[in-house]
Design an enzyme around this catalytic site. Structure first.
Site, PDB file in Angstrom:
ATOM      1  N   GLU A 174       0.860  -1.185   0.000  1.00  0.00           N
ATOM      2  CA  GLU A 174       0.000   0.000   0.000  1.00  0.00           C
ATOM      3  C   GLU A 174       0.897   1.235   0.000  1.00  0.00           C
ATOM      4  O   GLU A 174       1.783   1.376   0.846  1.00  0.00           O
ATOM      5  CB  GLU A 174      -0.902  -0.014   1.242  1.00  0.00           C
ATOM      6  CG  GLU A 174      -1.907   1.125   1.217  1.00  0.00           C
ATOM      7  CD  GLU A 174      -3.102   0.878   2.136  1.00  0.00           C
ATOM      8  OE1 GLU A 174      -3.384  -0.297   2.479  1.00  0.00           O
ATOM      9  OE2 GLU A 174      -3.750   1.863   2.513  1.00  0.00           O
ATOM     10  N   ASN A 217      -3.418  -1.991   7.641  1.00  0.00           N
ATOM     11  CA  ASN A 217      -4.672  -2.606   7.210  1.00  0.00           C
ATOM     12  C   ASN A 217      -4.364  -4.092   7.117  1.00  0.00           C
ATOM     13  O   ASN A 217      -4.015  -4.611   6.065  1.00  0.00           O
ATOM     14  CB  ASN A 217      -5.128  -2.046   5.857  1.00  0.00           C
ATOM     15  CG  ASN A 217      -5.450  -0.561   5.958  1.00  0.00           C
ATOM     16  OD1 ASN A 217      -6.035  -0.101   6.940  1.00  0.00           O
ATOM     17  ND2 ASN A 217      -5.053   0.203   4.958  1.00  0.00           N
ATOM     18  N   GLU A 298     -10.995   4.024   9.164  1.00  0.00           N
ATOM     19  CA  GLU A 298     -11.109   3.795   7.719  1.00  0.00           C
ATOM     20  C   GLU A 298     -11.581   2.377   7.412  1.00  0.00           C
ATOM     21  O   GLU A 298     -11.003   1.668   6.584  1.00  0.00           O
ATOM     22  CB  GLU A 298      -9.761   4.077   7.042  1.00  0.00           C
ATOM     23  CG  GLU A 298      -9.331   5.521   7.236  1.00  0.00           C
ATOM     24  CD  GLU A 298      -8.053   5.888   6.487  1.00  0.00           C
ATOM     25  OE1 GLU A 298      -7.180   5.028   6.355  1.00  0.00           O
ATOM     26  OE2 GLU A 298      -7.961   7.046   6.051  1.00  0.00           O
ATOM     27  N   LYS A 371       0.110  10.745  14.055  1.00  0.00           N
ATOM     28  CA  LYS A 371       0.664  11.386  12.855  1.00  0.00           C
ATOM     29  C   LYS A 371       1.056  12.822  13.171  1.00  0.00           C
ATOM     30  O   LYS A 371       0.440  13.465  14.017  1.00  0.00           O
ATOM     31  CB  LYS A 371      -0.362  11.378  11.727  1.00  0.00           C
ATOM     32  CG  LYS A 371      -0.671   9.978  11.213  1.00  0.00           C
ATOM     33  CD  LYS A 371      -1.514  10.001   9.950  1.00  0.00           C
ATOM     34  CE  LYS A 371      -1.883   8.571   9.559  1.00  0.00           C
ATOM     35  NZ  LYS A 371      -2.359   8.451   8.168  1.00  0.00           N
ATOM     36  N   ASP A 376      -3.590  14.116   7.564  1.00  0.00           N
ATOM     37  CA  ASP A 376      -2.977  12.931   6.980  1.00  0.00           C
ATOM     38  C   ASP A 376      -1.762  13.265   6.122  1.00  0.00           C
ATOM     39  O   ASP A 376      -1.867  13.238   4.898  1.00  0.00           O
ATOM     40  CB  ASP A 376      -4.030  12.174   6.139  1.00  0.00           C
ATOM     41  CG  ASP A 376      -3.583  10.744   5.811  1.00  0.00           C
ATOM     42  OD1 ASP A 376      -2.575  10.301   6.368  1.00  0.00           O
ATOM     43  OD2 ASP A 376      -4.258  10.087   5.009  1.00  0.00           O
ATOM     44  N   GLU A 398       4.391   9.720  14.360  1.00  0.00           N
ATOM     45  CA  GLU A 398       4.338   8.956  13.108  1.00  0.00           C
ATOM     46  C   GLU A 398       4.653   9.871  11.928  1.00  0.00           C
ATOM     47  O   GLU A 398       3.948  10.847  11.682  1.00  0.00           O
ATOM     48  CB  GLU A 398       2.969   8.292  12.911  1.00  0.00           C
ATOM     49  CG  GLU A 398       2.914   7.430  11.646  1.00  0.00           C
ATOM     50  CD  GLU A 398       1.619   6.645  11.488  1.00  0.00           C
ATOM     51  OE1 GLU A 398       1.190   5.964  12.460  1.00  0.00           O
ATOM     52  OE2 GLU A 398       1.015   6.705  10.399  1.00  0.00           O
ATOM     53  N   GLU A 404       3.577   9.722   0.130  1.00  0.00           N
ATOM     54  CA  GLU A 404       2.213   9.448  -0.330  1.00  0.00           C
ATOM     55  C   GLU A 404       1.514  10.667  -0.941  1.00  0.00           C
ATOM     56  O   GLU A 404       0.939  10.573  -2.018  1.00  0.00           O
ATOM     57  CB  GLU A 404       1.398   8.908   0.848  1.00  0.00           C
ATOM     58  CG  GLU A 404      -0.055   8.643   0.500  1.00  0.00           C
ATOM     59  CD  GLU A 404      -0.855   8.099   1.682  1.00  0.00           C
ATOM     60  OE1 GLU A 404      -0.270   7.820   2.743  1.00  0.00           O
ATOM     61  OE2 GLU A 404      -2.080   7.937   1.517  1.00  0.00           O
ATOM     62  N   GLU A 522       5.542  22.600  -2.127  1.00  0.00           N
ATOM     63  CA  GLU A 522       4.433  23.333  -1.493  1.00  0.00           C
ATOM     64  C   GLU A 522       3.981  24.473  -2.409  1.00  0.00           C
ATOM     65  O   GLU A 522       2.796  24.748  -2.541  1.00  0.00           O
ATOM     66  CB  GLU A 522       4.851  23.894  -0.131  1.00  0.00           C
ATOM     67  CG  GLU A 522       3.696  24.578   0.594  1.00  0.00           C
ATOM     68  CD  GLU A 522       4.095  25.197   1.939  1.00  0.00           C
ATOM     69  OE1 GLU A 522       5.229  25.709   2.043  1.00  0.00           O
ATOM     70  OE2 GLU A 522       3.266  25.169   2.870  1.00  0.00           O
ATOM     71  N   TRP A 553     -15.068  12.693   3.710  1.00  0.00           N
ATOM     72  CA  TRP A 553     -13.725  12.408   4.242  1.00  0.00           C
ATOM     73  C   TRP A 553     -13.161  13.523   5.118  1.00  0.00           C
ATOM     74  O   TRP A 553     -12.177  13.322   5.825  1.00  0.00           O
ATOM     75  CB  TRP A 553     -12.758  12.093   3.104  1.00  0.00           C
ATOM     76  CG  TRP A 553     -13.089  10.787   2.452  1.00  0.00           C
ATOM     77  CD1 TRP A 553     -13.753  10.609   1.265  1.00  0.00           C
ATOM     78  CD2 TRP A 553     -12.842   9.480   2.972  1.00  0.00           C
ATOM     79  NE1 TRP A 553     -13.910   9.275   1.014  1.00  0.00           N
ATOM     80  CE2 TRP A 553     -13.361   8.548   2.051  1.00  0.00           C
ATOM     81  CE3 TRP A 553     -12.225   8.995   4.140  1.00  0.00           C
ATOM     82  CZ2 TRP A 553     -13.289   7.164   2.250  1.00  0.00           C
ATOM     83  CZ3 TRP A 553     -12.154   7.620   4.334  1.00  0.00           C
ATOM     84  CH2 TRP A 553     -12.684   6.723   3.403  1.00  0.00           C
TER      85      TRP A 553
END
Ligand SMILES: *[C@@H]1O[C@H](CO)[C@@H](O)[C@H](O)[C@H]1NC(C)=O
Ligand SMILES: *[C@@H]1O[C@H](CO)[C@@H](O)[C@H](O)[C@H]1NC(C)=O
Ligand SMILES: *[C@@H]1O[C@H](CO)[C@@H](O)[C@H](O)[C@H]1NC(C)=O
Ligand SMILES: *[C@@H]1O[C@H](CO)[C@@H](O)[C@H](O)[C@H]1NC(C)=O
Ligand SMILES: *[C@@H]1O[C@H](CO)[C@@H](O)[C@H](O)[C@H]1NC(C)=O
Ligand SMILES: *[C@@H]1O[C@H](CO)[C@@H](O)[C@H](O)[C@H]1NC(C)=O
Ligand SMILES: *[C@@H]1O[C@H](CO)[C@@H](O)[C@H](O)[C@H]1NC(C)=O
Ligand SMILES: *[C@@H]1O[C@H](CO)[C@@H](O)[C@H](O)[C@H]1NC(C)=O
Ligand SMILES: *[C@@H]1O[C@H](CO)[C@@H](O)[C@H](O)[C@H]1NC(C)=O
Ligand SMILES: *[C@@H]1O[C@H](CO)[C@@H](O)[C@H](O)[C@H]1NC(C)=O
Ligand SMILES: *[C@@H]1O[C@H](CO)[C@@H](O)[C@H](O)[C@H]1NC(C)=O
Ligand SMILES: *[C@@H]1O[C@H](CO)[C@@H](O)[C@H](O)[C@H]1NC(C)=O
Length: 836
Positions: A174, A217, A298, A371, A376, A398, A404, A522, A553
């Site tokens: 993932e 997951n 999730e 996190k 996220d 984290e 990602e 950015e 979300w």
């Protein structure tokens, strides 16, 4: 001992595939004075081959040979020796064998003392892992040509220095961009663990002490007897490197794997099922580090299914691993779907809402893994306020080495400067200094446990992450886990010297590119704290600002034609700013004291709102996108200046990605600018947005076998239209007369490279072939691919220095393949110095 000079010259030409990462031990010249400082022997305080001390000895032997052509024998310790030697072991082993050790400072768990003064070099750890870390530190010095005499001790900031792999049992990963899993294939553990051993070396050298091998997951089938045996094999490979294995659990396993009719964490049958499974796990992996749990998040099952608290869920596992000394990393990433019509709903509030009242309810061996920001892994977020709300709970930071939401591994983005905005942030708990890094390392609230975890998705590609340059993020993560005050640029430069050698130009160039990369990213993605603006519903890769809103979300921007931003104030918004201690809350509550770079995180304002910088919000967007994309163009040219100074294999791999990034940064720039121009109707004062005088739109060319196609989202095509072949069997041709002044141009062709086919294109000027290419990006680049024409598949190819005459005919021929209809967006003729 001899320096083999011919080896030194061989080392320069050898192609390199990246497998050794920063542990290449590339050969360096060695003068007589240099030789006199190298040890003739390596004395080990533990010669058991599976011990970290032995691994340290082998590594030093190998490093001395490869760097300086020096041959050092490994032997057992002799305390009284006059020959030059390096002694490796624990302080305790040293004391037992050689007696006094008064000059060695007090060390904490896993700390080490390195002394290169005198003929006897000593590398002594408080543990064997510490000794191994010290050996890698010594080798890092040698590999950087640093033979200075030093004597110092260093200790970890915290005991938890983990990485989290998101590998699935079927071998996919993932958010992995560097090939399939090194651990799993087809539901089982792979037979050949060679790559695992190579990974162990890399991780040990940056002082990582545990790896969670499977996806959060989680699939319960990891717990079958056969797979636990395989897990034992993995642990055996990591153990000599001082690294423990941990696993992610699926909360519903008692039901899905165990056949019980419940997974209620308070049900006695469930408790005994987990205690039985845990016993089996420890039979195979006696030093298993612990469990990582993503629950009620999730779609993952969790204690809330049974109206139990998250702490009930965490403590279930904590009690199961407690007898074996294991710990539970319990993720704070818990949130529900939300209703955007309600102005006060906010996903950013979720972690504190779920966890604050549970402070003090977690068993001592539970660590809540948080996190860095409340949403996220976005391009910029404020520090998670949960760090200021758990005073009686151990916490861990984290981070995500995996890029990602940050260009994945196809964009250069050096992450430590982003991470440091959070690590160094002062939460002012009780009005006292409360740096985030002092909270999660346990110092601020006097917690024994704490530390860091990073999502790291290495795969079987020899580049590990999909890009050589991304490895700087992994290297720096380990350094920061050990010492969060290490400087971003200092860590980077150590990594550059170890990875690409000691050439000053190489060092300065990669330093400059890397330090500019996060601000550039950015700039051309999401500004002022609005989040990255990637497609959050699909690949998390290319631009799609609309995907943030109108869904449950909760990554909303609340952009409309007048304004943008989340009102997170207490006075009129979601109340999120009130989750911080008073001083910080007051700062974010007011627009006047909120820093510009987080303005839209905390406030909903008009596009015409003036920032502290004096610019309006909308003009800031436009300008930042132009500046960011312009900077990204220079990464390619900066890298080109290194040709011949880096082996061709790595040089070309990186060059291709930077070429791609230069094109994709323009796709980002135009998509975001067009989107907000369309929404706000406010023109760019510099007149760039929506004005592209060097472009020829494909839909305006003469088409044969091609037809026009309306791209969605509209902003990911220039003029919102592209062309595609009329069928997947028809070769398409697009022609036009060129109306630019005769001269030399860079010719850029923007097209789409989706998966599901490998179309082919050819560009001609007056029937002379300028260039041709194949749409095989899905195999070549390191990001999630798309099956649509959109911001992920949009891509540019550039032909540099093309002679063009006014009146020439441009012809593009596209041959479709599979379901990919040779799509084209536009062609740019760029005079020198023009970026468009
Ligand atoms: C040497 O290493 C082995 C394997 O790690 C370990 O079992 C043993 O206790 C160590 N010996 C000493 C003296 O520390
Ligand atoms: C050599 O390494 C030591 C120890 O890491 C460091 O303190 C020193 O600054 C380094 N010297 C140079 C010239 O890099
Ligand atoms: C879990 O792994 C098994 C065996 O590989 C597989 O059949 C199953 O589909 C996986 N489950 C999920 C949810 O991925
Ligand atoms: C423990 O697990 C083993 C293997 O799955 C099983 O044979 C045994 O019955 C279990 N014991 C208990 C008490 O559940
Ligand atoms: C959980 O609580 C809700 C409301 O309090 C109730 O409707 C539901 O039946 C409960 N579920 C279980 C599994 O106990
Ligand atoms: C969403 O929020 C709005 C405004 O608060 C409310 O009127 C509506 O009923 C909510 N919708 C749902 C499905 O809860
Ligand atoms: C809006 O959301 C807030 C926070 O979740 C909630 O307290 C409130 O009841 C909601 N309002 C409506 C009308 O649903
Ligand atoms: C933390 O727990 C201790 C006792 O375990 C208690 O005295 C103290 O009030 C708690 N602190 C907070 C902030 O909850
Ligand atoms: C990763 O490895 C696979 C399989 O070896 C290869 O097809 C692919 O091109 C590699 N990807 C990159 C980005 O190097
Ligand atoms: C306050 O919130 C409302 C939505 O409830 C919003 O329409 C309004 O613009 C906000 N006012 C200010 C001053 O931000
Ligand atoms: C924002 O714009 C709207 C519409 O033009 C206007 O009514 C409102 O006064 C503006 N708000 C501020 C704070 O300038
Ligand atoms: C065109 O598409 C059809 C149906 O998707 C497929 O069967 C055929 O192989 C494709 N043709 C080419 C040339 O790719």
């Amino acid at each position: 001992m001899r320096c083999l000079l011919f080896l030194a010259s061989l080392g320069l030409v050898a192609a390199e595939n990246g497998l050794d990462g920063w542990l290449r031990y590339a050969s360096l010249p060695c003068s007589h004075q240099c030789q006199s400082k190298l040890p003739a022997s390596i004395m080990l305080l533990n010669v058991t081959e599976t011990s970290p001390v032995y691994a340290a000895g082998s590594e030093i032997q190998d490093g001395l040979k490869r760097i300086y052509g020096a041959h050092a024998q490994i032997s057992q310790i002799q305390c009284k020796t006059s020959s030059s030697t390096v002694v490796v072991g624990t302080v305790e082993q040293y004391r037992k064998t050689c007696g006094s050790s008064s000059e060695i400072p007090e060390l904490e768990e896993d700390g080490f003392w390195l002394s290169t003064e005198g003929p006897k070099i000593r590398i002594l750890g408080s543990t064997e892992s510490g000794a191994l870390y010290g050996a890698f530190e010594y080798l890092s010095m040698l590999a950087q040509g640093n033979l200075s005499e030093v004597s110092y001790a260093t200790n970890p900031s915290a005991p938890i220095r983990w990485v989290n792999q998101w590998d699935n049992m079927d071998g996919t990963i993932e958010r992995g961009y560097g090939g399939p899993s090194i651990f799993f294939n087809n539901g089982a553990i792979v037979d050949d663990l060679t790559r695992v051993k190579q990974y162990a070396r890399l991780l040990a050298s940056i002082r990582i002490n545990a790896v969670v091998v499977n996806n959060v997951n989680a699939n319960a089938t990891l717990l079958t007897p056969e797979n636990l045996k395989g897990l034992g094999r993995i642990a055996d490979v990591f153990r000599p490197y001082g690294i423990k294995v941990g696993i992610s659990l699926n909360f519903a396993s008692p039901e899905t794997l165990g056949g019980l009719d419940t997974f209620d964490p308070l049900d006695p049958s469930v408790i005994s099922w987990w205690s039985n499974i845990t016993e089996q796990v420890y039979q195979h992996v006696p030093d298993m580090a612990g469990y990582l749990v993503k629950a009620d998040s999730e779609g993952q099952p969790g204690p809330q299914t049974y109206n139990r608290t998250l702490s009930d869920g965490a403590n279930l596992f904590a009690r199961a691993v407690h007898p074996y000394g294991g710990i539970v990393m319990f993720r704070a990433f818990v949130y529900n779907q939300l209703n955007e019509s309600n102005w006060t709903e906010d996903r950013a509030n979720a972690a504190v809402n779920f966890f604050k009242d549970l402070d003090g309810e977690f068993d001592d061996n539970v660590v809540v893994q948080i996190k860095y920001g409340p949403i996220d892994f976005q391009v910029r977020e404020p520090a998670s306020p949960l760090f200021a709300n758990l005073l009686n709970t151990s916490t861990a930071m984290e981070l995500e080495v995996t890029q990602e939401y940050l260009g994945q591994q196809s964009h250069l983005v050096y992450l430590p400067p982003l991470w440091k905005t959070v690590l160094d942030f002062d939460l002012r708990v009780d009005g006292k200094p409360s740096l985030v890094r002092d909270v999660y390392t346990g110092k601020r609230f006097k917690r024994k446990l704490g530390g860091s975890a990073a999502v790291v998705n290495v795969g079987t590609n020899t580049t590990w992450l999909g890009s050589h340059l991304s490895m700087s993020n992994l290297y720096a993560y380990g350094r920061l886990a050990w010492n969060p005050t290490d400087d971003s640029q200092t860590m980077l430069q150590d990594w550059i010297r170890l990875t690409f050698g000691l050439d000053r130009t190489v060092l300065n160039t990669i330093t400059k590119m890397s330090m500019e990369s996060w601000p550039a990213y950015e700039g051309y993605s999401g500004n002022l704290g609005i989040q990255t603006l990637t497609d959050i519903l699909y690949t998390h890769y290319g631009p799609n600002p609309a995907s943030q809103d109108n869904n449950g979300w909760g990554q909303w921007t609340r952009a409309d034609h007048i304004g943008i931003g989340m009102d997170r104030t207490v006075s009129n918004g979601t109340g999120f700013s009130g989750q911080y201690p008073d001083e910080v809350a007051a700062m974010y509550e007011s627009i006047d004291t909120t820093p510009d770079d987080l303005l839209l995180w905390f406030h909903h304002v008009n596009y015409t709102h003036r920032l502290h910088s004096g610019k309006t919000v909308i003009q800031h967007f436009y300008d930042a996108h132009y500046t960011g994309a312009a900077t990204a163009q220079t990464f390619f040219t900066q890298w080109e200046s290194l040709k011949g100074k880096i082996d061709d294999e790595r040089y070309n791999h990186v060059l291709r990605l930077l070429d791609y990034q230069s094109g994709h940064s323009i796709i980002w720039r135009d998509a975001i600018n067009n989107f907000y121009y369309n929404l706000s109707g406010i023109p760019d004062t510099a007149n760039r947005v929506n004005h592209h005088s060097w472009r020829i739109e494909a839909e305006n060319m003469k088409l044969d076998g091609y037809k026009t196609y309306t791209v969605s989202p509209f902003e990911t095509a220039s003029g919102s239209m592209a062309i595609v072949t009329t069928s997947n069997e028809t070769v398409g041709t697009a022609t036009t007369k060129i109306n630019f002044a005769s001269g030399t141009y860079d010719l850029a062709v923007n097209y789409y490279d989706a998966y599901g086919g490998q179309s082919q294109w050819q560009v001609y000027l007056n029937d002379n072939l300028v260039g041709e290419w194949v749409g095989n990006g899905e195999d070549v680049y390191s990001h999630t691919t798309s099956i649509y024409l959109d911001g992920h598949s949009a891509i540019r190819i550039k032909f540099r220095g093309v002679e063009v005459k006014n009146g020439d005919t441009l012809k593009i021929v596209g041959k479709p393949d599979g379901i990919e209809p040779a799509p084209l967006d536009y062609v740019s003729f760029l005079p020198e110095g023009i970026v468009d």
